[in-house]
Design an enzyme around this catalytic site. Structure first.
Site, mmCIF file in Angstrom:
data_model
loop_
_atom_site.group_PDB
_atom_site.id
_atom_site.type_symbol
_atom_site.label_atom_id
_atom_site.label_comp_id
_atom_site.label_asym_id
_atom_site.label_seq_id
_atom_site.Cartn_x
_atom_site.Cartn_y
_atom_site.Cartn_z
ATOM 1 N N CYS A 1 0.968 -1.282 0.188
ATOM 2 C CA CYS A 1 -0.252 0.176 -0.040
ATOM 3 C C CYS A 1 0.754 1.126 0.032
ATOM 4 C CB CYS A 1 -0.971 0.035 1.287
ATOM 5 S SG CYS A 1 -1.856 -1.506 1.492
ATOM 6 N N HIS B 1 -3.269 7.135 2.434
ATOM 7 C CA HIS B 1 -3.731 5.713 2.044
ATOM 8 C C HIS B 1 -5.096 5.431 2.904
ATOM 9 C CE1 HIS B 1 -3.825 1.511 1.356
ATOM 10 N NE2 HIS B 1 -3.559 1.248 2.531
ATOM 11 N N ASN C 1 -9.905 -0.124 0.496
ATOM 12 C CA ASN C 1 -8.481 -0.266 0.109
ATOM 13 C C ASN C 1 -7.819 -0.575 -1.013
ATOM 14 O OD1 ASN C 1 -5.618 -0.421 0.615
ATOM 15 N ND2 ASN C 1 -5.762 -1.426 2.580
HETATM 16 N N1 ACO Z 1 -17.923 -8.996 9.671
HETATM 17 C C1 ACO Z 1 -18.455 -9.010 10.969
HETATM 18 N N2 ACO Z 1 -17.519 -9.312 12.005
HETATM 19 C C2 ACO Z 1 -16.157 -9.279 11.665
HETATM 20 C C3 ACO Z 1 -15.472 -8.803 10.308
HETATM 21 C C4 ACO Z 1 -16.364 -8.648 9.443
HETATM 22 N N3 ACO Z 1 -16.043 -8.507 8.251
HETATM 23 N N4 ACO Z 1 -14.290 -9.166 10.479
HETATM 24 C C5 ACO Z 1 -13.962 -9.293 11.509
HETATM 25 N N5 ACO Z 1 -14.919 -9.513 12.526
HETATM 26 C C6 ACO Z 1 -15.444 -9.688 14.001
HETATM 27 C C7 ACO Z 1 -13.958 -10.446 14.539
HETATM 28 O O1 ACO Z 1 -14.141 -11.821 14.399
HETATM 29 C C8 ACO Z 1 -13.977 -10.107 15.951
HETATM 30 O O2 ACO Z 1 -15.153 -11.047 16.553
HETATM 31 P P1 ACO Z 1 -14.693 -11.505 18.143
HETATM 32 O O3 ACO Z 1 -14.337 -10.154 19.039
HETATM 33 O O4 ACO Z 1 -15.907 -12.207 18.084
HETATM 34 O O5 ACO Z 1 -13.463 -12.336 17.678
HETATM 35 C C9 ACO Z 1 -14.620 -8.812 15.959
HETATM 36 O O6 ACO Z 1 -15.306 -8.494 14.538
HETATM 37 C C10 ACO Z 1 -13.730 -7.630 16.037
HETATM 38 O O7 ACO Z 1 -12.687 -7.715 15.175
HETATM 39 P P2 ACO Z 1 -11.312 -6.784 15.494
HETATM 40 O O8 ACO Z 1 -10.199 -7.474 14.668
HETATM 41 O O9 ACO Z 1 -11.018 -6.526 16.758
HETATM 42 O O10 ACO Z 1 -11.922 -5.416 14.627
HETATM 43 P P3 ACO Z 1 -11.135 -3.935 14.665
HETATM 44 O O11 ACO Z 1 -12.161 -3.103 15.204
HETATM 45 O O12 ACO Z 1 -9.957 -4.068 14.816
HETATM 46 O O13 ACO Z 1 -11.302 -3.973 12.805
HETATM 47 C C11 ACO Z 1 -10.052 -4.117 10.974
HETATM 48 C C12 ACO Z 1 -10.875 -4.791 12.041
HETATM 49 C C13 ACO Z 1 -10.985 -3.236 10.276
HETATM 50 C C14 ACO Z 1 -9.482 -4.885 10.200
HETATM 51 C C15 ACO Z 1 -9.195 -3.206 11.588
HETATM 52 O O14 ACO Z 1 -8.294 -3.813 12.580
HETATM 53 C C16 ACO Z 1 -8.062 -2.481 10.697
HETATM 54 O O15 ACO Z 1 -8.407 -1.589 9.784
HETATM 55 N N6 ACO Z 1 -6.666 -2.905 10.705
HETATM 56 C C17 ACO Z 1 -5.624 -2.156 9.988
HETATM 57 C C18 ACO Z 1 -5.782 -2.311 8.395
HETATM 58 C C19 ACO Z 1 -4.630 -1.646 7.771
HETATM 59 O O16 ACO Z 1 -4.203 -0.484 7.985
HETATM 60 N N7 ACO Z 1 -3.817 -2.394 6.933
HETATM 61 C C20 ACO Z 1 -2.632 -1.967 6.462
HETATM 62 C C21 ACO Z 1 -2.667 -1.742 4.978
HETATM 63 S S1 ACO Z 1 -3.144 -2.987 3.898
HETATM 64 C C22 ACO Z 1 -2.016 -3.745 3.017
HETATM 65 O O17 ACO Z 1 -0.754 -3.176 3.230
HETATM 66 C C23 ACO Z 1 -2.142 -4.942 2.237
#
Ligand code: ACO
Length: 337
Positions: free
Chosen positions: A112, A262, A292
């Site tokens: 990214c 980004h 993204n």
């Molecule tokens: N729908 C419903 N529930 C979901 C989903 C979904 N699509 N995805 C995860 N959950 C659930 C999980 O299973 C978890 O359930 P549990 O508590 O029962 O285990 C709950 O939701 C919370 O999950 P978290 O991972 O804690 O959710 P969070 O608030 O952290 O959001 C996310 C997840 C959106 C992925 C976030 O962590 C994020 O944006 N991370 C950074 C992404 C990023 O910047 N990436 C870098 C660039 S990408 C690249 O370089 C290729």
């Protein structure tokens, strides 16, 4: 003399996949995706399209915007994680599709952060006297390297391309400078593990069957992410890198007119904007419509505010990105168009 953005372009595939469409594939909901990420929809590449097709369309628009043709270019650089093939480079495909010949073309891979890395690289090469005009493109078909059964990742990404024409000239403004970082010890938190056979439709045709997507094709890479940990690291490092680039080039925080970030997650974007003291209307925001798009997201966000006529000559833009690697960085650009 400095490096100027003299043309901007973007392209998004026609097919739109909404959060409700996704809820038919994995156990998720529009509410969860919108509240946790800010995403409402994403564009998905057609079965017969390649990353180079998206890149070529974005590049053609950037060339038109600059009032130049492919023959005016000295090089093409494509930042991509999802090349058409392992080789030749996607940049060489783009050169051919645009009718160019002879001048250098190559890909760079910083996931990214690819566009931010690419802008720093080309700026350095221009300052070193290598080129006068370069097409820099960020292009991705992330949908081809997703596990469409993993709700933790498949809801986050989309496909698209953004491009700029860069020219080294003595106009006022232009690229002020860049800061880049990488720390490979974090590789296990965000990766696509298998040596991937390219993002070619030939390997992934089955996956592209719209609402029947899955990744049972052996050997196809799939994005894996420990979202929570990536999130925390991204917020911290982006906060640091935006301050670092301002300090390095002796620019006051209050001088920044636009954050062009980004587009991974609205919450990450907002955290960085808050650290810079920027208001919502000073942030280029496309995450809701594009999700993204990896290396394409920064130039697509730039294209968005540029086409809306929001960026004014003389304004200061801060571009930033955080990616798998981890690789992250920022560029400062004084808008001169
Ligand atoms: N729908 C419903 N529930 C979901 C989903 C979904 N699509 N995805 C995860 N959950 C659930 C999980 O299973 C978890 O359930 P549990 O508590 O029962 O285990 C709950 O939701 C919370 O999950 P978290 O991972 O804690 O959710 P969070 O608030 O952290 O959001 C996310 C997840 C959106 C992925 C976030 O962590 C994020 O944006 N991370 C950074 C992404 C990023 O910047 N990436 C870098 C660039 S990408 C690249 O370089 C290729």
């Amino acid at each position: 003399m400095s490096t100027h953005i003299i043309g901007v372009g973007g392209y998004l595939p026609e097919h739109i996949m909404t959060n409700d469409d996704l809820a038919q594939i994995v156990d998720t909901s529009d509410t969860w995706i919108r509240e946790r990420t800010g995403i409402t929809q994403r564009h998905i590449i057609d079965k017969d399209e390649y990353t180079s097709d998206l890149a070529t369309r974005a590049a053609a628009q950037a060339l038109e915007d600059a009032g130049l043709s492919i023959d005016d270019m000295d090089a093409i650089v494509v930042a991509t994680t999802t090349p058409d093939m392992i080789f030749p480079s996607t940049a060489s495909m783009v050169q051919h599709k645009l009718g160019g010949k002879g001048f250098p073309a190559w890909d760079i891979q910083a996931v990214c952060s690819g566009f931010v890395y690419g802008l720093a690289q080309v700026d350095g090469m221009m300052k070193g006297g290598m080129f006068k005009r370069v097409l820099l493109i960020g292009a991705e078909s992330m949908s081809r390297i997703l596990d469409w059964q993993d709700r933790n990742t498949c809801v986050l990404f989309g496909d698209g391309a953004g491009a700029v024409v860069l020219e080294f000239n003595d106009d006022e403004g232009g690229v002020v400078g860049s800061v880049l970082h990488c720390d490979g010890s974090y590789r296990d938190l965000l990766l696509a593990k298998h040596a991937h056979p390219g993002a070619s439709p030939h390997h992934t045709r089955a996956k592209q069957d719209r609402l029947n997507m899955n990744t049972d094709a052996a050997g196809v890479a799939a994005v894996e992410m420990k979202g929570n940990e990536v999130f925390r690291f991204a917020v911290t490092k982006l906060g640091e890198v935006v301050k670092e680039v301002l300090e390095k080039y002796d620019v006051a925080q209050s001088d920044v007119d636009w954050l062009v970030p980004h587009q991974a997650n609205i919450r990450i974007l907002n955290a960085t904007a808050k650290k810079l003291g920027l208001t919502a209307d000073q942030v280029a925001l496309t995450v809701a419509q594009h999700a993204n798009t990896s290396a394409a997201s920064v130039p697509l966000a730039l294209n968005d505010i540029y086409r809306a006529g929001k960026v004014k000559k003389g304004q200061l833009l801060l571009l930033e990105a955080f990616a798998g690697g981890f690789a992250w960085g920022a560029n400062l650009v004084r808008w001169s168009k």
